[in-house]
Design a protein around this motif. Structure first.
Motif, PDB file in Angstrom:
ATOM      1  N   ILE A  53      18.213 -15.387  -1.922  1.00 18.67           N
ATOM      2  CA  ILE A  53      16.900 -15.981  -2.169  1.00 18.67           C
ATOM      3  C   ILE A  53      15.863 -15.113  -1.477  1.00 18.67           C
ATOM      4  CG2 ILE A  53      17.173 -17.621  -0.254  1.00 18.67           C
ATOM      5  CD1 ILE A  53      15.493 -19.576  -2.023  1.00 18.67           C
ATOM      6  N   VAL A  54      14.882 -14.626  -2.260  1.00 25.08           N
ATOM      7  CA  VAL A  54      13.906 -13.668  -1.742  1.00 25.08           C
ATOM      8  C   VAL A  54      12.485 -14.164  -1.994  1.00 25.08           C
ATOM      9  CG1 VAL A  54      15.525 -11.771  -2.200  1.00 25.08           C
ATOM     10  CG2 VAL A  54      13.736 -12.297  -3.868  1.00 25.08           C
ATOM     11  N   LEU A  55      11.554 -13.630  -1.205  1.00 29.69           N
ATOM     12  CA  LEU A  55      10.134 -13.944  -1.349  1.00 29.69           C
ATOM     13  C   LEU A  55       9.528 -13.161  -2.500  1.00 29.69           C
ATOM     14  CD1 LEU A  55       8.958 -13.548   2.358  1.00 29.69           C
ATOM     15  CD2 LEU A  55       9.037 -15.706   1.116  1.00 29.69           C
ATOM     16  N   LYS A  56       8.539 -13.733  -3.167  1.00 29.95           N
ATOM     17  CA  LYS A  56       7.733 -12.993  -4.141  1.00 29.95           C
ATOM     18  C   LYS A  56       6.364 -12.756  -3.511  1.00 29.95           C
ATOM     19  CE  LYS A  56       6.139 -11.486  -8.146  1.00 29.95           C
ATOM     20  NZ  LYS A  56       4.836 -11.005  -7.633  1.00 29.95           N
ATOM     21  N   GLU A  57       5.947 -11.493  -3.401  1.00 29.82           N
ATOM     22  CA  GLU A  57       4.685 -11.159  -2.763  1.00 29.82           C
ATOM     23  C   GLU A  57       3.916 -10.136  -3.590  1.00 29.82           C
ATOM     24  OE1 GLU A  57       3.320 -12.545  -0.281  1.00 29.82           O
ATOM     25  OE2 GLU A  57       4.980 -13.701   0.556  1.00 29.82           O
ATOM     26  N   VAL A  58       2.596 -10.205  -3.520  1.00 33.10           N
ATOM     27  CA  VAL A  58       1.714  -9.281  -4.234  1.00 33.10           C
ATOM     28  C   VAL A  58       1.138  -8.271  -3.254  1.00 33.10           C
ATOM     29  CG1 VAL A  58      -0.423  -9.056  -5.565  1.00 33.10           C
ATOM     30  CG2 VAL A  58       1.135 -10.952  -6.022  1.00 33.10           C
ATOM     31  N   ILE A  59       1.224  -7.008  -3.604  1.00 35.87           N
ATOM     32  CA  ILE A  59       0.651  -5.941  -2.792  1.00 35.87           C
ATOM     33  C   ILE A  59      -0.847  -5.867  -3.080  1.00 35.87           C
ATOM     34  CG2 ILE A  59       0.652  -3.460  -2.327  1.00 35.87           C
ATOM     35  CD1 ILE A  59       3.574  -3.411  -3.329  1.00 35.87           C
ATOM     36  N   GLN A  60      -1.657  -6.067  -2.059  1.00 32.68           N
ATOM     37  CA  GLN A  60      -3.104  -6.010  -2.208  1.00 32.68           C
ATOM     38  C   GLN A  60      -3.609  -4.582  -2.010  1.00 32.68           C
ATOM     39  OE1 GLN A  60      -4.554  -8.607  -3.307  1.00 32.68           O
ATOM     40  NE2 GLN A  60      -3.010 -10.182  -2.893  1.00 32.68           N
ATOM     41  N   HIS A  61      -4.835  -4.342  -2.453  1.00 30.34           N
ATOM     42  CA  HIS A  61      -5.420  -2.997  -2.377  1.00 30.34           C
ATOM     43  C   HIS A  61      -5.461  -2.484  -0.940  1.00 30.34           C
ATOM     44  CE1 HIS A  61      -7.839   0.406  -3.683  1.00 30.34           C
ATOM     45  NE2 HIS A  61      -8.704   0.148  -2.705  1.00 30.34           N
ATOM     46  N   ILE A  62      -5.766  -3.366   0.020  1.00 24.17           N
ATOM     47  CA  ILE A  62      -5.880  -2.953   1.415  1.00 24.17           C
ATOM     48  C   ILE A  62      -4.554  -2.454   1.973  1.00 24.17           C
ATOM     49  CG2 ILE A  62      -5.398  -5.240   2.432  1.00 24.17           C
ATOM     50  CD1 ILE A  62      -7.572  -4.573   4.529  1.00 24.17           C
ATOM     51  N   HIS A  63      -3.439  -2.954   1.414  1.00 23.86           N
ATOM     52  CA  HIS A  63      -2.123  -2.514   1.874  1.00 23.86           C
ATOM     53  C   HIS A  63      -1.822  -1.086   1.435  1.00 23.86           C
ATOM     54  CE1 HIS A  63      -1.242  -7.058   1.462  1.00 23.86           C
ATOM     55  NE2 HIS A  63      -1.722  -6.792   2.661  1.00 23.86           N
ATOM     56  N   LEU A  64      -2.563  -0.602   0.447  1.00 33.95           N
ATOM     57  CA  LEU A  64      -2.366   0.756  -0.050  1.00 33.95           C
ATOM     58  C   LEU A  64      -3.333   1.746   0.591  1.00 33.95           C
ATOM     59  CD1 LEU A  64      -1.911   0.018  -3.869  1.00 33.95           C
ATOM     60  CD2 LEU A  64      -0.134   0.288  -2.134  1.00 33.95           C
ATOM     61  N   VAL A 120      12.703  -9.408  -0.255  1.00 32.04           N
ATOM     62  CA  VAL A 120      11.376  -9.601  -0.833  1.00 32.04           C
ATOM     63  C   VAL A 120      11.269  -8.866  -2.159  1.00 32.04           C
ATOM     64  CG1 VAL A 120      10.399  -7.614   0.388  1.00 32.04           C
ATOM     65  CG2 VAL A 120       8.886  -9.483  -0.321  1.00 32.04           C
ATOM     66  N   ASN A 121      10.527  -9.469  -3.086  1.00 30.90           N
ATOM     67  CA  ASN A 121      10.191  -8.838  -4.358  1.00 30.90           C
ATOM     68  C   ASN A 121       8.691  -8.572  -4.343  1.00 30.90           C
ATOM     69  OD1 ASN A 121       8.978  -9.684  -7.316  1.00 30.90           O
ATOM     70  ND2 ASN A 121      10.733  -8.332  -7.485  1.00 30.90           N
ATOM     71  N   LEU A 122       8.299  -7.309  -4.493  1.00 28.49           N
ATOM     72  CA  LEU A 122       6.897  -6.916  -4.352  1.00 28.49           C
ATOM     73  C   LEU A 122       6.304  -6.528  -5.705  1.00 28.49           C
ATOM     74  CD1 LEU A 122       7.226  -4.724  -1.138  1.00 28.49           C
ATOM     75  CD2 LEU A 122       6.364  -7.069  -1.293  1.00 28.49           C
ATOM     76  N   GLU A 123       5.037  -6.903  -5.886  1.00 26.57           N
ATOM     77  CA  GLU A 123       4.340  -6.559  -7.128  1.00 26.57           C
ATOM     78  C   GLU A 123       2.976  -5.977  -6.809  1.00 26.57           C
ATOM     79  OE1 GLU A 123       2.891  -8.455 -11.403  1.00 26.57           O
ATOM     80  OE2 GLU A 123       3.535  -9.800  -9.794  1.00 26.57           O
ATOM     81  N   PRO A 124       2.759  -4.696  -7.133  1.00 25.75           N
ATOM     82  CA  PRO A 124       1.429  -4.105  -6.943  1.00 25.75           C
ATOM     83  C   PRO A 124       0.510  -4.470  -8.103  1.00 25.75           C
ATOM     84  CG  PRO A 124       2.960  -2.449  -7.735  1.00 25.75           C
ATOM     85  CD  PRO A 124       3.749  -3.723  -7.593  1.00 25.75           C
ATOM     86  N   ARG A 125      -0.770  -4.595  -7.835  1.00 23.24           N
ATOM     87  CA  ARG A 125      -1.760  -4.892  -8.874  1.00 23.24           C
ATOM     88  C   ARG A 125      -2.814  -3.779  -8.893  1.00 23.24           C
ATOM     89  NH1 ARG A 125      -1.840 -10.778  -9.201  1.00 23.24           N
ATOM     90  NH2 ARG A 125       0.365 -11.361  -9.469  1.00 23.24           N
ATOM     91  N   ASN A 126      -3.174  -3.349 -10.099  1.00 24.97           N
ATOM     92  CA  ASN A 126      -4.238  -2.348 -10.270  1.00 24.97           C
ATOM     93  C   ASN A 126      -4.031  -1.119  -9.380  1.00 24.97           C
ATOM     94  OD1 ASN A 126      -5.616  -4.146 -12.058  1.00 24.97           O
ATOM     95  ND2 ASN A 126      -6.441  -5.225 -10.284  1.00 24.97           N
ATOM     96  N   TYR A 127      -2.890  -0.476  -9.564  1.00 24.13           N
ATOM     97  CA  TYR A 127      -2.530   0.640  -8.705  1.00 24.13           C
ATOM     98  C   TYR A 127      -2.407   1.956  -9.470  1.00 24.13           C
ATOM     99  CZ  TYR A 127       2.174   0.120 -10.665  1.00 24.13           C
ATOM    100  OH  TYR A 127       3.237   0.035 -11.519  1.00 24.13           O
ATOM    101  N   GLU A 128      -3.029   2.062 -10.658  1.00 27.27           N
ATOM    102  CA  GLU A 128      -2.840   3.228 -11.505  1.00 27.27           C
ATOM    103  C   GLU A 128      -3.135   4.546 -10.789  1.00 27.27           C
ATOM    104  OE1 GLU A 128      -4.133   0.443 -12.450  1.00 27.27           O
ATOM    105  OE2 GLU A 128      -3.063  -0.189 -14.255  1.00 27.27           O
ATOM    106  N   LYS A 129      -4.045   4.543  -9.821  1.00 24.86           N
ATOM    107  CA  LYS A 129      -4.395   5.772  -9.113  1.00 24.86           C
ATOM    108  C   LYS A 129      -3.796   5.811  -7.705  1.00 24.86           C
ATOM    109  CE  LYS A 129      -8.753   6.335 -11.642  1.00 24.86           C
ATOM    110  NZ  LYS A 129     -10.229   6.476 -11.528  1.00 24.86           N
ATOM    111  N   LYS A 130      -2.831   4.911  -7.447  1.00 23.16           N
ATOM    112  CA  LYS A 130      -2.263   4.798  -6.103  1.00 23.16           C
ATOM    113  C   LYS A 130      -0.728   4.880  -6.125  1.00 23.16           C
ATOM    114  CE  LYS A 130      -6.204   4.081  -3.946  1.00 23.16           C
ATOM    115  NZ  LYS A 130      -6.720   5.005  -2.906  1.00 23.16           N
ATOM    116  N   TYR A 131      -0.179   5.729  -6.980  1.00 20.54           N
ATOM    117  CA  TYR A 131       1.281   5.824  -7.090  1.00 20.54           C
ATOM    118  C   TYR A 131       1.913   6.303  -5.784  1.00 20.54           C
ATOM    119  CZ  TYR A 131       0.546   5.315 -12.102  1.00 20.54           C
ATOM    120  OH  TYR A 131       0.175   4.834 -13.336  1.00 20.54           O
ATOM    121  N   LYS A 132       1.303   7.279  -5.147  1.00 19.72           N
ATOM    122  CA  LYS A 132       1.837   7.806  -3.901  1.00 19.72           C
ATOM    123  C   LYS A 132       1.841   6.740  -2.818  1.00 19.72           C
ATOM    124  CE  LYS A 132       1.178  11.554  -0.556  1.00 19.72           C
ATOM    125  NZ  LYS A 132       0.330  12.750  -0.200  1.00 19.72           N
ATOM    126  N   GLU A 133       0.755   5.959  -2.751  1.00 20.46           N
ATOM    127  CA  GLU A 133       0.641   4.918  -1.732  1.00 20.46           C
ATOM    128  C   GLU A 133       1.648   3.795  -1.963  1.00 20.46           C
ATOM    129  OE1 GLU A 133      -1.768   6.345  -3.313  1.00 20.46           O
ATOM    130  OE2 GLU A 133      -3.199   7.149  -1.850  1.00 20.46           O
TER     131      GLU A 133
END
Length: 387
Positions: A107-118, A143-156
């Motif tokens: 059982i794992v957490l679902k979390e969203v990666i925010q812009h500030i984390h990048l 944990v299961n992570l989901e980035p949002r609006n990261y098209e220019k932040k692949y490296k991060e």
């Protein structure tokens, strides 16, 4: 002690109870209270203390079957013989934790990666440590992570997922860290290699093989949520980039799209409102997401009954509400079983359903049969192997 509780309450209200931040507040309250000897830390809620131990790294499966859970008590009716991982969208119930571990299910957490984390390394490190502490306090498996609006932040994103995996694997041996990615690689050609690097930096990528028509470049008509050919081509594109297929889990929808027709010509010809999205003139965003259990209710009262589209390999139907025609595109056991063959064809790590709560878990005989067929469409059996 009163000051500690008041502080936690004020912080919680300002955070608006998002899942990630609410759980951070829980960690803070336990830390403050634990220091005063009032709130116990890491008290196992299960009758058998061994059920509070994260599942070890040797606990592996030939096929991973993830089920996303939106909270509530529907999990009591899941087919646990099919599940290997529960991804919790809400704060985890103690009873669910104990039951999952008893069944050998992570059982794992679902979390969203925010812009500030990048963009802020200090914030990133702090956030990852908070996630890990929350997982340890709640006896979770990753944990299961989901980035949002990261098209220019692949490296991060790659740096973040690598750091998160290192922290979780070190602090919680056997834990699982996964990253959600689009149905097909969305990147400029020179940046596409980051997906292969991302896959090597975590346990696996969860590919969202649905919402495929967010961008409609041709006609503005209702379309399938997860057409077979695009699902296959999207997953194949990741493999072509160098992603090991055993690092890919195919996400499938237990929900459909309910389109309101601007003009209705005939079944399969439902013109929709224009809604530009990322350069495309139209988008499936104009549709409402509708859970499978509600789809089945509307289907029984529809104007057309179930239709099948050979191009999309998906079912649909039409119903009328007031003066408006609606066309619903969805997935059922037939279309999902076809997609499950992709998992075998490409030798993927597994499959994952969004969401377990979307099935009808009532005692109605018809609903029970429909629900059983949906579970069976994921994977006929679950065979466990140990390294």
């Amino acid at each position: 002690m009163r000051w500690s509780l008041a502080l936690a309450q004020v912080v919680a209200e300002r955070m608006r109870w998002s899942l990630a931040l609410a759980q951070v507040v829980a960690v803070l309250v336990m830390w403050i209270g634990g220091a005063s000897g009032v709130f116990p830390i890491n008290v196992c809620p299960c009758s058998n203390k061994s059920l509070c131990e994260p599942l070890p790294a040797t606990h592996q499966f030939q096929v991973e079957v993830l089920v996303f859970d939106n909270g509530g008590m529907d999990w009591k009716h899941y087919d646990w013989s099919k599940i290997t991982v529960i991804v919790a969208m809400q704060i985890i119930d103690d009873e669910l934790l104990c039951h999952a571990h008893e069944k050998g299910v992570r059982i794992v957490l679902k979390e969203v990666i925010q812009h500030i984390h990048l963009t802020n390394k200090a914030e990133r490190s702090l956030w990852i440590r908070q996630l890990m502490k929350t997982a340890r306090i709640q006896f979770l498996d990753g944990v299961n992570l989901e980035p949002r609006n990261y098209e220019k932040k692949y490296k991060e994103v790659t740096q973040l997922i690598r750091q998160a995996t290192e922290v979780f694997h070190h602090e919680i041996p056997g834990s699982q860290v996964s990253l959600m990615v689009p149905w097909t690689p969305t990147c400029l050609h020179e940046r596409c290699q980051h997906y292969a690097i991302m896959s090597k930096s975590c346990d696996f990528l969860f590919v969202k093989s649905y919402g495929i028509h967010l961008q409609m470049w041709d006609e503005c008509f209702a379309k399938a949520n997860a057409p077979y050919e695009q699902t296959l081509s999207g997953l194949s594109a990741y493999i072509s980039l160098g992603v090991d297929p055993r690092k890919l889990v195919m996400g499938i929808p237990w929900f459909g799209h309910d389109y309101t027709c601007k003009k209705f010509f005939e079944p399969g010809r439902c013109e929709i409102l224009k809604s530009p999205f990322k350069g495309a003139p139209c988008s499936s965003q104009v549709a409402s997401n509708i859970p499978y259990k509600l789809i089945m209710e509307k289907l029984s009262k529809s104007l057309t009954g179930r239709y099948w589209d050979d191009n999309y390999q998906s079912p649909y139907f039409v119903y009328k509400e007031g003066s408006s025609y609606h066309e619903v595109w969805y997935d059922d056991p037939e279309s999902l079983s076809l997609k499950a063959t992709i998992m075998k064809k490409l030798k993927l790590r597994g499959i994952g359903a969004m969401f377990g709560n979307n099935l009808n878990h009532s005692f109605n005989p018809t609903a029970a049969m429909q629900t059983e067929d949906m579970w069976n469409s994921l994977c006929p059996i679950r065979r466990k192997w140990r390294a």
